[in-house]
Design a protein around this motif. Structure first.
Motif, PDB file in Angstrom:
ATOM      1  N   PRO A   1       0.812  -1.218   0.000  1.00 40.52           N
ATOM      2  CA  PRO A   1       0.000   0.000   0.000  1.00 40.52           C
ATOM      3  C   PRO A   1       0.849   1.274   0.000  1.00 40.52           C
ATOM      4  O   PRO A   1       0.548   2.232  -0.710  1.00 40.52           O
ATOM      5  CB  PRO A   1      -0.820  -0.124   1.285  1.00 40.52           C
ATOM      6  CG  PRO A   1      -0.908  -1.586   1.526  1.00 40.52           C
ATOM      7  CD  PRO A   1       0.409  -2.147   1.071  1.00 40.52           C
ATOM      8  N   THR A   2       1.915   1.261   0.787  1.00 39.69           N
ATOM      9  CA  THR A   2       2.853   2.379   0.824  1.00 39.69           C
ATOM     10  C   THR A   2       4.246   1.859   0.516  1.00 39.69           C
ATOM     11  O   THR A   2       4.729   0.941   1.184  1.00 39.69           O
ATOM     12  CB  THR A   2       2.845   3.078   2.190  1.00 39.69           C
ATOM     13  OG1 THR A   2       1.521   3.534   2.482  1.00 39.69           O
ATOM     14  CG2 THR A   2       3.787   4.264   2.192  1.00 39.69           C
ATOM     15  N   ASP A   3       4.873   2.410  -0.503  1.00 39.14           N
ATOM     16  CA  ASP A   3       6.193   1.945  -0.942  1.00 39.14           C
ATOM     17  C   ASP A   3       7.283   2.746  -0.240  1.00 39.14           C
ATOM     18  O   ASP A   3       7.543   3.901  -0.561  1.00 39.14           O
ATOM     19  CB  ASP A   3       6.316   2.105  -2.456  1.00 39.14           C
ATOM     20  CG  ASP A   3       7.552   1.415  -3.019  1.00 39.14           C
ATOM     21  OD1 ASP A   3       8.415   0.994  -2.226  1.00 39.14           O
ATOM     22  OD2 ASP A   3       7.643   1.283  -4.251  1.00 39.14           O
ATOM     23  N   THR A   4       7.912   2.109   0.751  1.00 36.30           N
ATOM     24  CA  THR A   4       8.973   2.770   1.514  1.00 36.30           C
ATOM     25  C   THR A   4      10.355   2.491   0.927  1.00 36.30           C
ATOM     26  O   THR A   4      11.359   2.938   1.475  1.00 36.30           O
ATOM     27  CB  THR A   4       8.947   2.310   2.978  1.00 36.30           C
ATOM     28  OG1 THR A   4       9.105   0.887   3.028  1.00 36.30           O
ATOM     29  CG2 THR A   4       7.626   2.687   3.642  1.00 36.30           C
ATOM     30  N   SER A   5      10.415   1.745  -0.190  1.00 30.91           N
ATOM     31  CA  SER A   5      11.708   1.428  -0.802  1.00 30.91           C
ATOM     32  C   SER A   5      12.232   2.565  -1.658  1.00 30.91           C
ATOM     33  O   SER A   5      13.363   2.506  -2.150  1.00 30.91           O
ATOM     34  CB  SER A   5      11.581   0.160  -1.657  1.00 30.91           C
ATOM     35  OG  SER A   5      10.767   0.393  -2.801  1.00 30.91           O
ATOM     36  N   VAL A   6      11.405   3.588  -1.855  1.00 31.86           N
ATOM     37  CA  VAL A   6      11.807   4.737  -2.672  1.00 31.86           C
ATOM     38  C   VAL A   6      11.742   6.003  -1.823  1.00 31.86           C
ATOM     39  O   VAL A   6      11.114   6.040  -0.769  1.00 31.86           O
ATOM     40  CB  VAL A   6      10.895   4.890  -3.913  1.00 31.86           C
ATOM     41  CG1 VAL A   6      11.072   3.701  -4.839  1.00 31.86           C
ATOM     42  CG2 VAL A   6       9.432   5.031  -3.491  1.00 31.86           C
ATOM     43  N   SER A   7      12.405   7.022  -2.289  1.00 29.33           N
ATOM     44  CA  SER A   7      12.388   8.307  -1.584  1.00 29.33           C
ATOM     45  C   SER A   7      12.087   9.423  -2.589  1.00 29.33           C
ATOM     46  O   SER A   7      12.785   9.542  -3.601  1.00 29.33           O
ATOM     47  CB  SER A   7      13.732   8.572  -0.904  1.00 29.33           C
ATOM     48  OG  SER A   7      13.703   9.786  -0.188  1.00 29.33           O
ATOM     49  N   PRO A   8      11.043  10.212  -2.351  1.00 33.75           N
ATOM     50  CA  PRO A   8      10.140  10.127  -1.198  1.00 33.75           C
ATOM     51  C   PRO A   8       9.245   8.895  -1.256  1.00 33.75           C
ATOM     52  O   PRO A   8       9.055   8.306  -2.322  1.00 33.75           O
ATOM     53  CB  PRO A   8       9.316  11.405  -1.322  1.00 33.75           C
ATOM     54  CG  PRO A   8       9.320  11.697  -2.785  1.00 33.75           C
ATOM     55  CD  PRO A   8      10.677  11.299  -3.287  1.00 33.75           C
ATOM     56  N   VAL A   9       8.710   8.527  -0.109  1.00 33.39           N
ATOM     57  CA  VAL A   9       7.812   7.377  -0.009  1.00 33.39           C
ATOM     58  C   VAL A   9       6.598   7.598  -0.906  1.00 33.39           C
ATOM     59  O   VAL A   9       6.070   8.714  -0.999  1.00 33.39           O
ATOM     60  CB  VAL A   9       7.373   7.185   1.458  1.00 33.39           C
ATOM     61  CG1 VAL A   9       6.255   6.162   1.563  1.00 33.39           C
ATOM     62  CG2 VAL A   9       8.563   6.755   2.303  1.00 33.39           C
ATOM     63  N   ILE A  10       6.159   6.541  -1.580  1.00 33.21           N
ATOM     64  CA  ILE A  10       5.027   6.637  -2.507  1.00 33.21           C
ATOM     65  C   ILE A  10       3.821   5.910  -1.944  1.00 33.21           C
ATOM     66  O   ILE A  10       3.913   4.752  -1.531  1.00 33.21           O
ATOM     67  CB  ILE A  10       5.387   6.058  -3.887  1.00 33.21           C
ATOM     68  CG1 ILE A  10       6.498   6.877  -4.543  1.00 33.21           C
ATOM     69  CG2 ILE A  10       4.161   6.009  -4.804  1.00 33.21           C
ATOM     70  CD1 ILE A  10       6.960   6.318  -5.876  1.00 33.21           C
ATOM     71  N   TYR A  11       2.692   6.591  -1.939  1.00 32.27           N
ATOM     72  CA  TYR A  11       1.423   5.975  -1.561  1.00 32.27           C
ATOM     73  C   TYR A  11       0.840   5.298  -2.795  1.00 32.27           C
ATOM     74  O   TYR A  11       0.637   5.942  -3.832  1.00 32.27           O
ATOM     75  CB  TYR A  11       0.461   7.034  -1.021  1.00 32.27           C
ATOM     76  CG  TYR A  11      -0.979   6.599  -1.002  1.00 32.27           C
ATOM     77  CD1 TYR A  11      -1.448   5.737  -0.013  1.00 32.27           C
ATOM     78  CD2 TYR A  11      -1.870   7.040  -1.978  1.00 32.27           C
ATOM     79  CE1 TYR A  11      -2.760   5.322  -0.003  1.00 32.27           C
ATOM     80  CE2 TYR A  11      -3.191   6.636  -1.966  1.00 32.27           C
ATOM     81  CZ  TYR A  11      -3.632   5.780  -0.983  1.00 32.27           C
ATOM     82  OH  TYR A  11      -4.945   5.368  -0.980  1.00 32.27           O
ATOM     83  N   ASN A  12       0.590   4.006  -2.716  1.00 28.18           N
ATOM     84  CA  ASN A  12       0.082   3.251  -3.861  1.00 28.18           C
ATOM     85  C   ASN A  12      -1.436   3.055  -3.840  1.00 28.18           C
ATOM     86  O   ASN A  12      -2.115   3.271  -4.851  1.00 28.18           O
ATOM     87  CB  ASN A  12       0.755   1.876  -3.928  1.00 28.18           C
ATOM     88  CG  ASN A  12       2.199   1.958  -4.383  1.00 28.18           C
ATOM     89  OD1 ASN A  12       2.551   2.778  -5.221  1.00 28.18           O
ATOM     90  ND2 ASN A  12       3.051   1.095  -3.830  1.00 28.18           N
ATOM     91  N   TYR A  13      -1.968   2.609  -2.708  1.00 27.59           N
ATOM     92  CA  TYR A  13      -3.403   2.336  -2.605  1.00 27.59           C
ATOM     93  C   TYR A  13      -3.776   2.161  -1.136  1.00 27.59           C
ATOM     94  O   TYR A  13      -2.905   2.001  -0.276  1.00 27.59           O
ATOM     95  CB  TYR A  13      -3.791   1.077  -3.402  1.00 27.59           C
ATOM     96  CG  TYR A  13      -3.012  -0.166  -3.032  1.00 27.59           C
ATOM     97  CD1 TYR A  13      -3.423  -1.017  -1.998  1.00 27.59           C
ATOM     98  CD2 TYR A  13      -1.848  -0.513  -3.720  1.00 27.59           C
ATOM     99  CE1 TYR A  13      -2.700  -2.147  -1.663  1.00 27.59           C
ATOM    100  CE2 TYR A  13      -1.119  -1.656  -3.392  1.00 27.59           C
ATOM    101  CZ  TYR A  13      -1.555  -2.467  -2.356  1.00 27.59           C
ATOM    102  OH  TYR A  13      -0.835  -3.581  -2.016  1.00 27.59           O
ATOM    103  N   ASP A  14      -5.058   2.222  -0.851  1.00 30.42           N
ATOM    104  CA  ASP A  14      -5.533   2.013   0.512  1.00 30.42           C
ATOM    105  C   ASP A  14      -5.252   0.578   0.947  1.00 30.42           C
ATOM    106  O   ASP A  14      -5.361  -0.360   0.139  1.00 30.42           O
ATOM    107  CB  ASP A  14      -7.034   2.274   0.611  1.00 30.42           C
ATOM    108  CG  ASP A  14      -7.395   3.723   0.324  1.00 30.42           C
ATOM    109  OD1 ASP A  14      -6.538   4.600   0.539  1.00 30.42           O
ATOM    110  OD2 ASP A  14      -8.534   3.967  -0.131  1.00 30.42           O
ATOM    111  N   PRO A  15      -4.916   0.357   2.211  1.00 26.89           N
ATOM    112  CA  PRO A  15      -4.670  -1.007   2.694  1.00 26.89           C
ATOM    113  C   PRO A  15      -5.864  -1.918   2.412  1.00 26.89           C
ATOM    114  O   PRO A  15      -7.025  -1.493   2.521  1.00 26.89           O
ATOM    115  CB  PRO A  15      -4.467  -0.811   4.202  1.00 26.89           C
ATOM    116  CG  PRO A  15      -3.950   0.594   4.320  1.00 26.89           C
ATOM    117  CD  PRO A  15      -4.666   1.374   3.263  1.00 26.89           C
ATOM    118  N   ILE A  16      -5.562  -3.153   2.035  1.00 23.28           N
ATOM    119  CA  ILE A  16      -6.628  -4.113   1.723  1.00 23.28           C
ATOM    120  C   ILE A  16      -6.915  -4.941   2.968  1.00 23.28           C
ATOM    121  O   ILE A  16      -6.378  -6.042   3.169  1.00 23.28           O
ATOM    122  CB  ILE A  16      -6.227  -5.010   0.533  1.00 23.28           C
ATOM    123  CG1 ILE A  16      -5.852  -4.145  -0.679  1.00 23.28           C
ATOM    124  CG2 ILE A  16      -7.371  -5.950   0.162  1.00 23.28           C
ATOM    125  CD1 ILE A  16      -5.315  -4.929  -1.868  1.00 23.28           C
TER     126      ILE A  16
END
Length: 282
Positions: free
Chosen positions: A218-233
Motif C-alpha cells: 500500500p505504501t512503498d517505503t523502498s523509494v524516496s520520497p515514499v510513494i502511496y500506492n493504494y488504501d490497505p486491503i
C-alpha cells in the motif's frame, strides 16, 4: 476496452474436510471473495478450503458450505437482493462493504480476518522493473467497481502511473469481473501482465509460484520520497442476519472465532493459513 462479463459463482460444498456426513448435525453457508476461495488451478488448495477442512476435522459435527465465490460487490448484491443462497457469513476483500451492510443485513460488527497485498504478475516476462505504460500495451485488472483488488490497482495505476480514469475507458487496460478471472487471464497467457492478489501466486509462504512478480505494498517505503500506492486491503467478514437454529448460531460463532484466532504460540490454524498464502495478519 475488453470487458469480461462472466463471474465466478460456485454453489457447491467444495470442502468436505474430515467431517463425515453421517456425523454432521449443523451447517452454515459462506460467501467469500475470490482471492480467498477460488483455486488458481483446478484442484489447487485455497485459503478458505484449508480453513474449512481443518475446522471440520476439529469439529466433526459441523459443516461449512461455500455457496458463492466471486467479487465482493457481486457477493454483497446477492445478500442485499434477498439472500437466496442463505448466506450466514460474508467474507469480503475489503472492510467498507461489510461495514455498509452491517446495520441493515448484519449481526454484530464486521471483523478483519486477513490483510491482502497487490502484485504485478506475468507468466512469461520479467516484471521486476514494475509497471510502465510504455512497456506494456495492455494490463489486466479486476473491475474496480466490484473487486477491491481492482480498486487498489486503479488507485495505483491512476495515482502513481498517471493512467487516465476511469480505467473502463482506458485503452491500456483490460478489465475482468473479479480477481480470479484476472488471474486466469494472465495464467492462460491471454494477458501478458496483470495485477492480482499476492495470495494467488503464493505457495507455502513463497512467491511467485510461477512466472515473475513484483509486490506493490500500500505504501512503498523502498523509494524516496515514499510513494502511496493504494488504501490497505483489510479483508473483513460479517455475520449475516438470516434464519438460523441456535446450533447454527453456535457453529457460526465458533467459525468466526477460528478465523480471528491470531495466536502465535502455539501457532493457530488461521496464522498458519495466512502465512502460507502470503497474507498479512490483522
Amino acid at each position: 476496452m475488453k470487458t469480461v462479463l462472466s463471474a465466478v459463482a460456485i454453489v457447491v460444498s467444495l470442502f468436505s474436510g474430515g467431517a463425515s456426513p453421517a456425523l454432521a448435525t449443523t451447517n452454515i453457508n459462506v460467501s467469500a471473495a475470490a482471492n480467498f476461495c477460488a483455486p488458481p488451478n483446478p484442484g489447487d488448495p485455497t485459503p478458505l478450503g484449508d480453513l474449512i477442512t481443518a475446522f471440520q476435522t476439529a469439529n466433526p459435527s459441523y459443516t461449512v458450505t461455500l455457496v458463492q465465490c466471486g467479487a465482493t460487490g457481486t457477493l454483497a448484491s446477492q445478500i442485499t437482493g434477498g439472500n437466496s443462497l442463505g448466506v450466514d457469513l460474508f467474507l469480503a476483500a475489503n472492510s467498507s462493504t461489510p461495514a455498509s451492510l452491517a446495520s441493515g443485513y448484519g449481526v454484530g460488527s464486521p471483523f478483519t480476518y486477513a490483510v491482502g497485498t497487490l502484485a504485478f504478475w506475468s507468466k512469461s516476462v520479467n516484471v521486476s522493473a514494475g509497471y510502465s505504460s510504455s512497456t506494456y500495451s495492455k494490463v489486466a485488472v479486476a473491475n474496480p467497481s466490484t473487486a477491491p483488488y481492482g480498486a487498489a490497482a486503479s488507485q495505483l495505476l491512476t495515482g502513481r502511473y498517471g493512467l487516465t480514469a476511469p480505467l473502463s475507458s482506458n485503452s491500456l487496460v483490460n478489465i475482468y469481473s473479479n480477481i480470479d478471472l484476472t488471474f486466469q487471464a494472465v495464467n492462460s497467457g491471454s494477458e501478458t501482465v496483470g495485477f492480482v492478489a499476492l495470495s494467488q501466486i503464493c505457495s507455502a509462504g513463497t512467491y511467485p509460484s510461477s512466472g515473475y512478480a513484483l509486490v506493490y505494498p500500500p505504501t512503498d517505503t523502498s523509494v524516496s520520497p515514499v510513494i502511496y500506492n493504494y488504501d490497505p486491503i483489510n479483508q473483513a467478514g460479517l455475520r449475516i442476519a438470516h434464519s438460523r437454529t441456535s446450533a447454527q448460531d453456535t457453529e457460526l460463532n465458533a467459525f468466526v472465532s477460528y478465523l480471528t484466532d491470531h495466536t502465535l504460540s502455539p501457532q493457530s490454524q488461521m496464522i498458519t493459513t495466512l502465512l502460507n498464502y502470503c497474507y498479512g495478519v490483522p
